[in-house]
Design a protein around this motif. Structure first.
Motif, PDB file in Angstrom:
ATOM      1  N   MET A 159       0.858  -1.186   0.000  1.00 33.85           N
ATOM      2  CA  MET A 159       0.000   0.000   0.000  1.00 33.85           C
ATOM      3  C   MET A 159       0.901   1.246   0.000  1.00 33.85           C
ATOM      4  SD  MET A 159      -2.968  -0.915   2.816  1.00 33.85           S
ATOM      5  CE  MET A 159      -1.844  -1.070   4.208  1.00 33.85           C
ATOM      6  N   ASP A 160       0.650   2.193  -0.875  1.00 34.76           N
ATOM      7  CA  ASP A 160       1.432   3.428  -0.858  1.00 34.76           C
ATOM      8  C   ASP A 160       0.569   4.686  -0.803  1.00 34.76           C
ATOM      9  OD1 ASP A 160       0.539   3.264  -3.517  1.00 34.76           O
ATOM     10  OD2 ASP A 160       2.426   4.022  -4.353  1.00 34.76           O
ATOM     11  N   ARG A 161      -0.737   4.515  -0.489  1.00 35.54           N
ATOM     12  CA  ARG A 161      -1.585   5.685  -0.285  1.00 35.54           C
ATOM     13  C   ARG A 161      -2.858   5.247   0.460  1.00 35.54           C
ATOM     14  NH1 ARG A 161      -4.474   7.180  -6.100  1.00 35.54           N
ATOM     15  NH2 ARG A 161      -5.034   5.060  -6.714  1.00 35.54           N
ATOM     16  N   ASN A 162      -3.584   6.248   0.959  1.00 33.55           N
ATOM     17  CA  ASN A 162      -4.866   6.011   1.639  1.00 33.55           C
ATOM     18  C   ASN A 162      -4.753   4.980   2.755  1.00 33.55           C
ATOM     19  OD1 ASN A 162      -6.322   7.872   0.021  1.00 33.55           O
ATOM     20  ND2 ASN A 162      -6.463   6.340  -1.618  1.00 33.55           N
ATOM     21  N   ALA A 163      -3.658   5.068   3.483  1.00 34.38           N
ATOM     22  CA  ALA A 163      -3.417   4.218   4.648  1.00 34.38           C
ATOM     23  C   ALA A 163      -2.542   5.019   5.618  1.00 34.38           C
ATOM     24  CB  ALA A 163      -2.725   2.921   4.247  1.00 34.38           C
ATOM     25  N   PRO A 164      -2.520   4.661   6.904  1.00 34.17           N
ATOM     26  CA  PRO A 164      -1.671   5.373   7.856  1.00 34.17           C
ATOM     27  C   PRO A 164      -0.198   5.319   7.454  1.00 34.17           C
ATOM     28  CG  PRO A 164      -3.211   3.936   8.995  1.00 34.17           C
ATOM     29  CD  PRO A 164      -3.312   3.596   7.546  1.00 34.17           C
ATOM     30  N   GLU A 165       0.535   6.297   7.904  1.00 29.85           N
ATOM     31  CA  GLU A 165       1.945   6.392   7.511  1.00 29.85           C
ATOM     32  C   GLU A 165       2.719   5.122   7.829  1.00 29.85           C
ATOM     33  OE1 GLU A 165       5.866   9.235   8.336  1.00 29.85           O
ATOM     34  OE2 GLU A 165       3.880   9.829   9.060  1.00 29.85           O
ATOM     35  N   GLY A 166       2.457   4.515   8.978  1.00 29.63           N
ATOM     36  CA  GLY A 166       3.187   3.316   9.351  1.00 29.63           C
ATOM     37  C   GLY A 166       2.838   2.081   8.537  1.00 29.63           C
ATOM     38  N   LEU A 167       1.844   2.189   7.649  1.00 31.24           N
ATOM     39  CA  LEU A 167       1.446   1.058   6.808  1.00 31.24           C
ATOM     40  C   LEU A 167       1.661   1.334   5.321  1.00 31.24           C
ATOM     41  CD1 LEU A 167      -1.845  -0.217   8.505  1.00 31.24           C
ATOM     42  CD2 LEU A 167       0.436  -1.237   8.598  1.00 31.24           C
ATOM     43  N   ARG A 168       2.340   2.412   5.005  1.00 29.44           N
ATOM     44  CA  ARG A 168       2.584   2.727   3.589  1.00 29.44           C
ATOM     45  C   ARG A 168       4.022   2.401   3.217  1.00 29.44           C
ATOM     46  NH1 ARG A 168      -0.054   7.683   4.854  1.00 29.44           N
ATOM     47  NH2 ARG A 168       1.930   8.784   4.594  1.00 29.44           N
ATOM     48  N   ASP A 169       4.177   1.850   2.021  1.00 28.00           N
ATOM     49  CA  ASP A 169       5.502   1.716   1.441  1.00 28.00           C
ATOM     50  C   ASP A 169       5.558   2.594   0.190  1.00 28.00           C
ATOM     51  OD1 ASP A 169       3.845   0.150  -0.139  1.00 28.00           O
ATOM     52  OD2 ASP A 169       4.809  -1.745   0.371  1.00 28.00           O
ATOM     53  N   THR A 170       6.356   2.267  -0.771  1.00 28.02           N
ATOM     54  CA  THR A 170       6.460   3.012  -2.019  1.00 28.02           C
ATOM     55  C   THR A 170       6.439   2.017  -3.166  1.00 28.02           C
ATOM     56  OG1 THR A 170       8.876   2.875  -2.185  1.00 28.02           O
ATOM     57  CG2 THR A 170       7.954   4.681  -0.840  1.00 28.02           C
ATOM     58  N   PRO A 171       6.301   2.486  -4.397  1.00 29.37           N
ATOM     59  CA  PRO A 171       6.400   1.542  -5.510  1.00 29.37           C
ATOM     60  C   PRO A 171       7.711   0.751  -5.480  1.00 29.37           C
ATOM     61  CG  PRO A 171       5.444   3.588  -6.284  1.00 29.37           C
ATOM     62  CD  PRO A 171       5.864   3.824  -4.862  1.00 29.37           C
ATOM     63  N   GLN A 172       8.823   1.423  -5.195  1.00 23.17           N
ATOM     64  CA  GLN A 172      10.111   0.742  -5.208  1.00 23.17           C
ATOM     65  C   GLN A 172      10.273  -0.208  -4.036  1.00 23.17           C
ATOM     66  OE1 GLN A 172      12.406   1.083  -7.824  1.00 23.17           O
ATOM     67  NE2 GLN A 172      13.156  -0.787  -6.858  1.00 23.17           N
ATOM     68  N   SER A 173       9.877   0.226  -2.826  1.00 20.66           N
ATOM     69  CA  SER A 173      10.037  -0.666  -1.677  1.00 20.66           C
ATOM     70  C   SER A 173       9.069  -1.840  -1.749  1.00 20.66           C
ATOM     71  CB  SER A 173       9.867   0.099  -0.366  1.00 20.66           C
ATOM     72  OG  SER A 173       8.553   0.599  -0.223  1.00 20.66           O
ATOM     73  N   ALA A 174       7.878  -1.617  -2.327  1.00 21.64           N
ATOM     74  CA  ALA A 174       6.952  -2.737  -2.519  1.00 21.64           C
ATOM     75  C   ALA A 174       7.576  -3.784  -3.432  1.00 21.64           C
ATOM     76  CB  ALA A 174       5.637  -2.238  -3.098  1.00 21.64           C
ATOM     77  N   ILE A 195       2.171 -12.381  -4.974  1.00 24.42           N
ATOM     78  CA  ILE A 195       2.313 -10.935  -5.126  1.00 24.42           C
ATOM     79  C   ILE A 195       0.985 -10.292  -4.716  1.00 24.42           C
ATOM     80  CG2 ILE A 195       2.669  -9.089  -6.816  1.00 24.42           C
ATOM     81  CD1 ILE A 195       4.489 -11.212  -8.309  1.00 24.42           C
ATOM     82  N   THR A 196       1.044  -9.280  -3.817  1.00 24.99           N
ATOM     83  CA  THR A 196      -0.161  -8.898  -3.077  1.00 24.99           C
ATOM     84  C   THR A 196      -0.347  -7.388  -2.944  1.00 24.99           C
ATOM     85  OG1 THR A 196       0.078 -10.959  -1.798  1.00 24.99           O
ATOM     86  CG2 THR A 196      -1.433  -9.314  -0.922  1.00 24.99           C
ATOM     87  N   PRO A 197      -0.870  -6.708  -3.964  1.00 27.33           N
ATOM     88  CA  PRO A 197      -1.393  -5.360  -3.719  1.00 27.33           C
ATOM     89  C   PRO A 197      -2.724  -5.483  -2.976  1.00 27.33           C
ATOM     90  CG  PRO A 197      -1.805  -6.016  -5.994  1.00 27.33           C
ATOM     91  CD  PRO A 197      -1.029  -7.141  -5.360  1.00 27.33           C
ATOM     92  N   ARG A 198      -2.928  -4.694  -1.925  1.00 27.85           N
ATOM     93  CA  ARG A 198      -4.168  -4.864  -1.156  1.00 27.85           C
ATOM     94  C   ARG A 198      -5.381  -4.659  -2.054  1.00 27.85           C
ATOM     95  NH1 ARG A 198      -4.102  -3.837   4.344  1.00 27.85           N
ATOM     96  NH2 ARG A 198      -5.733  -5.208   5.138  1.00 27.85           N
ATOM     97  N   PHE A 199      -5.535  -3.483  -2.597  1.00 29.32           N
ATOM     98  CA  PHE A 199      -6.523  -3.204  -3.638  1.00 29.32           C
ATOM     99  C   PHE A 199      -6.225  -1.829  -4.205  1.00 29.32           C
ATOM    100  CE2 PHE A 199     -10.382  -1.347  -1.038  1.00 29.32           C
ATOM    101  CZ  PHE A 199      -9.530  -0.663  -0.181  1.00 29.32           C
ATOM    102  N   SER A 200      -6.844  -1.515  -5.318  1.00 21.76           N
ATOM    103  CA  SER A 200      -6.492  -0.301  -6.055  1.00 21.76           C
ATOM    104  C   SER A 200      -6.586   0.979  -5.226  1.00 21.76           C
ATOM    105  CB  SER A 200      -7.361  -0.185  -7.309  1.00 21.76           C
ATOM    106  OG  SER A 200      -7.027  -1.203  -8.227  1.00 21.76           O
ATOM    107  N   PRO A 201      -7.565   1.156  -4.345  1.00 14.73           N
ATOM    108  CA  PRO A 201      -7.600   2.410  -3.574  1.00 14.73           C
ATOM    109  C   PRO A 201      -6.370   2.672  -2.717  1.00 14.73           C
ATOM    110  CG  PRO A 201      -9.745   1.349  -3.495  1.00 14.73           C
ATOM    111  CD  PRO A 201      -8.797   0.373  -4.134  1.00 14.73           C
ATOM    112  N   THR A 202      -5.627   1.630  -2.333  1.00 12.11           N
ATOM    113  CA  THR A 202      -4.446   1.851  -1.501  1.00 12.11           C
ATOM    114  C   THR A 202      -3.141   1.688  -2.280  1.00 12.11           C
ATOM    115  OG1 THR A 202      -4.618  -0.449  -0.717  1.00 12.11           O
ATOM    116  CG2 THR A 202      -5.554   1.282   0.696  1.00 12.11           C
ATOM    117  N   SER A 203      -3.213   1.612  -3.585  1.00 13.40           N
ATOM    118  CA  SER A 203      -2.008   1.568  -4.413  1.00 13.40           C
ATOM    119  C   SER A 203      -2.128   2.570  -5.548  1.00 13.40           C
ATOM    120  CB  SER A 203      -1.781   0.169  -4.999  1.00 13.40           C
ATOM    121  OG  SER A 203      -1.356  -0.746  -4.026  1.00 13.40           O
ATOM    122  N   THR A 204      -1.077   3.349  -5.771  1.00 12.70           N
ATOM    123  CA  THR A 204      -1.034   4.233  -6.933  1.00 12.70           C
ATOM    124  C   THR A 204      -0.826   3.397  -8.191  1.00 12.70           C
ATOM    125  OG1 THR A 204       1.361   4.470  -6.723  1.00 12.70           O
ATOM    126  CG2 THR A 204      -0.029   6.108  -5.589  1.00 12.70           C
TER     127      THR A 204
END
Length: 431
Positions: A159-174, A195-204
């Motif tokens: 997740m790299d958006r729409n989540a608390p700071e402590g639960l966000r990564d980045t495209p590169q770190s993901a 391979i696990t993106p949570r869902f589109s709202p929490t990933s750019t």
């Protein structure tokens, strides 16, 4: 050691949605050797053929492939049955605060072990789980599974958006974290990385693209995410991805749609989405207790199966309200009634075993009883309570005997669970 198990052995030769009740078979015994099933058939014949085998006689209990739970969130074990929220509120109020705790390896290990204890006691032998963004959560899950020798799937939730700071990564770190964890765990013993993106709202789109790139580099992995669970979620996706044709297109445009894609929920699908999912050979996972508990909607099992979609069944712990696949089958029956398609007990049992294994592309390994299959089994008492026993006593066939356990059964009905040819829960009685 060679093991001979006696009981009512239920197995499938085909999909009962397609071939009806002729797809199911009932035998008297099976033989296990080296963690695999080597024979199924009449009890007397198998006794003669394997005179040195250790015999376990389960009487009139049902012996089946172990349950396969195709969509779970093991980090939500502690928050199961939390009151009164729809999806987005559920995430913000319960899920995200709990998932923050999984940066602590000891906490993650404690929950993972508790989760597997709960699921094995309910007859579940394989699961496909989301972890958290923390690599520690992935390590804890796979380590706990390995100590039990269970066949499992899991991945770091990105997740790299729409989540608390402590639960966000980045495209590169993901990408980097997922690649490192994949290298560490994929195809190690009975583990598979997903391979696990949570869902589109929490990933750019950038993060989805990075994970699509990783999937192209490792095409033997599965990819799991969520799709069209609630109508307000779909509206949110439309706002976040105005360039996309629909929810599915947010994944498709980034290389996250093909065979091996596993989409949880898939309730409110458009005609284009249904057509593309079928064409791509993707899997849809029905999560009935979650869909009703969080108020998401009614999955169209009848229409989607008739159209040839690949479908599995799941508890969706902890949005789902039970660790039991029996309760999940009961909920699927109830949802089917509301949707206008009553599911037969054979169809429900197939979904919880071979259907889910097929959705995970593992039906050549688990989910059925046949020579060569891994010996993951559940032994089900068809008279586990007074209410179930009195209903079973009136049964005219195996399906009438099994249905009361589907509708009213719980962990008391699980007489034994076998994993890779070893009894890991319940009774192993010599005969």
């Amino acid at each position: 050691m060679t093991e001979l198990l006696l009981g009512q052995v239920l197995h499938f030769t085909a999909d009962p949605f397609e071939q009806g009740l002729t797809a199911a078979c009932l035998d008297e015994a099976l033989v296990i050797e080296g963690g695999r099933i080597i024979a199924v058939g009449p009890a007397d014949a198998l006794r003669r053929q394997h005179p040195q085998a250790r015999v376990t006689d389960y009487g009139r209990a049902l012996i089946s492939a172990g349950f396969v739970d195709a969509h779970v969130h093991y980090p939500q074990t502690a928050i199961i049955a939390s009151w009164g929220k729809r999806l987005i509120d559920w995430l913000n109020s319960y899920t995200f605060p709990e998932e923050m705790r999984f940066s602590n390896l000891r906490y993650a290990q404690a929950v993972a072990n508790r989760y597997f204890d709960l699921t094995v006691s309910n007859g579940t032998t394989s699961v496909c789980s989301y972890c958290t963004i923390h690599p520690e959560s992935v390590d804890a899950f796979f380590t706990a599974a390995a100590t039990r020798n269970q066949r499992v799937w899991a991945g770091k939730t990105c997740m790299d958006r729409n989540a608390p700071e402590g639960l966000r990564d980045t495209p590169q770190s993901a990408y980097d974290d997922s690649k490192a964890l994949l290298g560490k765990w994929h195809a190690q013993g009975r583990a598979s990385y997903v391979i696990t993106p949570r869902f589109s709202p929490t990933s750019t789109p950038e993060q989805l693209h990075a994970l699509g790139t990783l999937w192209r580099e490792h095409p033997d992995c599965l990819m799991q995410t969520h799709l069209s669970e609630q109508t307000d979620e779909i509206a949110w996706v439309k706002d976040l991805f105005p360039q996309s044709r629909d929810y599915l297109d947010t994944y498709e445009a980034q290389g996250l749609l093909r065979e091996g894609a596993i989409y949880g929920h898939a309730i409110h699908l458009t005609p284009r989405e249904k057509a593309r999912l079928k064409e791509a050979g993707a899997s849809l996972i029905h999560c009935p207790t979650s869909n009703t508990f969080i108020g998401s909607g009614l999955f169209d099992m009848g229409g989607l199966k008739a159209a040839g979609q690949r479908i599995g069944l799941a508890t969706d712990t902890g949005g789902g309200s039970s660790f039991s696949m029996l309760r999940t089958m009961a909920a699927a029956y109830e949802v089917g009634q509301l949707a206008g398609r009553a599911l037969h007990p054979a169809e429900l049992w197939w979904l919880a075993t071979q259907g889910s294994a097929r959705a995970l592309h593992a039906d050549h390994q688990i989910g059925n009883i046949a020579p060569g299959m891994e010996a993951d089994l559940v032994v089900v008492d068809l008279a586990s309570t007074a209410a179930i026993e009195q209903a079973t006593r009136r049964a005219a066939d195996i399906w009438q005997a099994l249905f009361p356990t589907i509708m009213m059964g719980d962990d008391r009905a699980i007489r034994a669970t076998w994993v890779a040819g070893a009894c890991v829960h319940g009774q192993q009685i010599g005969a």
